[in-house]
Design a protein around this motif. Sequence first.
Motif, short mmCIF file in Angstrom:
data_model
loop_
_atom_site.label_atom_id
_atom_site.label_comp_id
_atom_site.label_asym_id
_atom_site.label_seq_id
_atom_site.Cartn_x
_atom_site.Cartn_y
_atom_site.Cartn_z
N LEU A 285 0.83 -1.20 0.00
CA LEU A 285 0.00 0.00 0.00
C LEU A 285 0.87 1.25 0.00
CD1 LEU A 285 -2.96 -0.65 2.49
CD2 LEU A 285 -3.01 -0.67 0.00
N PRO A 286 0.56 2.25 -0.87
CA PRO A 286 1.40 3.46 -0.89
C PRO A 286 1.25 4.31 0.37
CG PRO A 286 -0.50 3.68 -2.34
CD PRO A 286 -0.48 2.26 -1.90
N VAL A 287 0.07 4.26 1.00
CA VAL A 287 -0.17 5.04 2.22
C VAL A 287 -0.78 4.11 3.27
CG1 VAL A 287 -1.40 6.98 3.26
CG2 VAL A 287 -0.56 7.15 0.91
N GLU A 288 -0.26 4.17 4.48
CA GLU A 288 -0.77 3.32 5.56
C GLU A 288 -2.08 3.90 6.10
OE1 GLU A 288 1.22 1.42 9.46
OE2 GLU A 288 0.95 3.60 9.55
N PRO A 289 -3.18 3.14 6.04
CA PRO A 289 -4.43 3.63 6.64
C PRO A 289 -4.27 3.78 8.15
CG PRO A 289 -4.82 1.73 5.19
CD PRO A 289 -3.34 1.83 5.41
N ALA A 290 -4.93 4.79 8.70
CA ALA A 290 -4.80 5.03 10.14
C ALA A 290 -5.26 3.82 10.95
CB ALA A 290 -5.63 6.26 10.53
N THR A 291 -6.23 3.07 10.41
CA THR A 291 -6.75 1.91 11.14
C THR A 291 -5.74 0.75 11.20
OG1 THR A 291 -7.78 1.15 9.09
CG2 THR A 291 -9.15 2.41 10.62
N HIS A 292 -4.66 0.85 10.44
CA HIS A 292 -3.66 -0.22 10.41
C HIS A 292 -2.35 0.18 11.08
CE1 HIS A 292 -5.71 -3.17 7.74
NE2 HIS A 292 -6.38 -2.09 7.39
N ALA A 293 -2.30 1.39 11.64
CA ALA A 293 -1.08 1.83 12.32
C ALA A 293 -0.86 1.02 13.60
CB ALA A 293 -1.17 3.31 12.65
N PRO A 294 0.38 0.86 14.04
CA PRO A 294 0.64 0.12 15.29
C PRO A 294 -0.11 0.72 16.47
CG PRO A 294 2.68 0.50 14.09
CD PRO A 294 1.62 1.31 13.39
N PHE A 295 -0.54 -0.14 17.37
CA PHE A 295 -1.22 0.34 18.58
C PHE A 295 -0.37 0.12 19.83
CE2 PHE A 295 -2.79 -3.92 17.69
CZ PHE A 295 -2.70 -4.58 18.91
N LEU A 296 0.81 -0.45 19.66
CA LEU A 296 1.78 -0.60 20.75
C LEU A 296 3.11 0.02 20.33
CD1 LEU A 296 1.38 -4.31 21.97
CD2 LEU A 296 0.40 -2.26 23.02
N ARG A 297 3.84 0.47 21.35
CA ARG A 297 5.22 0.92 21.15
C ARG A 297 6.12 0.10 22.07
NH1 ARG A 297 8.80 4.40 23.71
NH2 ARG A 297 7.21 5.02 25.26
N LEU A 298 7.10 -0.57 21.51
CA LEU A 298 8.01 -1.35 22.33
C LEU A 298 8.89 -0.42 23.14
CD1 LEU A 298 9.11 -4.12 19.79
CD2 LEU A 298 7.17 -4.13 21.38
N VAL A 299 9.03 -0.67 24.44
CA VAL A 299 9.84 0.19 25.30
C VAL A 299 11.08 -0.53 25.83
CG1 VAL A 299 7.96 1.73 25.92
CG2 VAL A 299 8.35 -0.31 27.29
N THR A 300 11.30 -1.75 25.38
CA THR A 300 12.57 -2.43 25.62
C THR A 300 13.14 -2.83 24.26
OG1 THR A 300 11.42 -4.55 25.91
CG2 THR A 300 12.00 -3.33 27.91
N ARG A 301 14.45 -2.86 24.17
CA ARG A 301 15.08 -3.30 22.93
C ARG A 301 15.32 -4.79 23.03
NH1 ARG A 301 19.98 0.45 21.07
NH2 ARG A 301 19.66 -0.94 19.26
#
Length: 345
Positions: A285-301
């Motif tokens: 997809l050329p543009v990521e739909p907002a409904t498919h964006a990540p809903f978590l952010r990893l806070v450990t590497r």
Amino acid sequence: MTEELNERTPEHIGNDAASRHTPVLLQRCLDLLAPAFDVENPVLVDSTLGMGGHTEGVLQAFPHVRVIGLDRDTQALELAGRRLAPFGERFTGVHAVYDEINDVLDRLGIPGVQGVLMDLGVSSLQLDERERGFSYSADAPLDMRMDATTGQTAADVLNTYDERELARILRVYGEERFAPRIARAIVAQRATRPLARTGELVSIVRANIPAATRKTGGNPAKRTFQALRIEVNGEIEVLERALPQSIEALAVGGRIVVEAYHSLEDRAVKRALAVGATSSAPPDLPVEPATHAPFLRLVTRGAEEADEAELAHNPRSQSVRLRAAERVRPTPDHLKPRQTGRRAA
């Protein structure tokens, strides 16, 4: 909790939970959870309460936080309850398995929480109580149930599963190289009389692992005992259900912190967090739909391990792998776990 079993069990163990349990990576857990608690009336779910070490640390460090502690072990709930009694209504203990987290929160009328902490594996209490049958270092009944009030025992598994299934359990859950030999010997032994004691199982394992292999790696029965415990308690299946439900319980800005102690657990945690931290949009997809964006952010590497100071302070942290993530937005409808009526707050 821990995946490392005691080679020696004391003859007399006190009833004081604080003296019996040192929580693994406590300060790191507190540091990871702290940003999520910067709201009014934050709530943490300690999904694996055990003897309450992590919960006590949270309640001491964050006087405005309330903790809901879940455990399937009624003895652990009793000990932790006494330990945490000074905190009054800031602590609520619940007899439940951690895949029931959303049912518990619904009953308590809590729409979303700021933190979920999961310290997986077998607890110090379960290892230290000989009659529970978790430890290979002392002869005891073959039980291994985390909730001693219900379910099949290790003896039930050993005496009723067929040889192929026993071998699979030992190979997959215990990563035991000699699983077929051990399973064959178990079936042969039970044809004479049912297995009932941990000592019998240890003897079978020792007799079916080559002497050269037994010279390294500690007690040769530890992999078999781990595998049986996981099977008896359905640990991997429960964890795979609990992880998406626990993420769904988080309010936006909330954090989940998970401590795993063997590769099967850690892989399940890594997969669950990756689902939320990765775009679900098709890669072309050329543009990521907002409904498919990540809903978590990893806070450990990756997975964090115990450093030398932690190992010196708490040897049971040797195999810990810690991962954490933060909810950044509600879960999109197409990724919500099945059979849950909960929504992110």
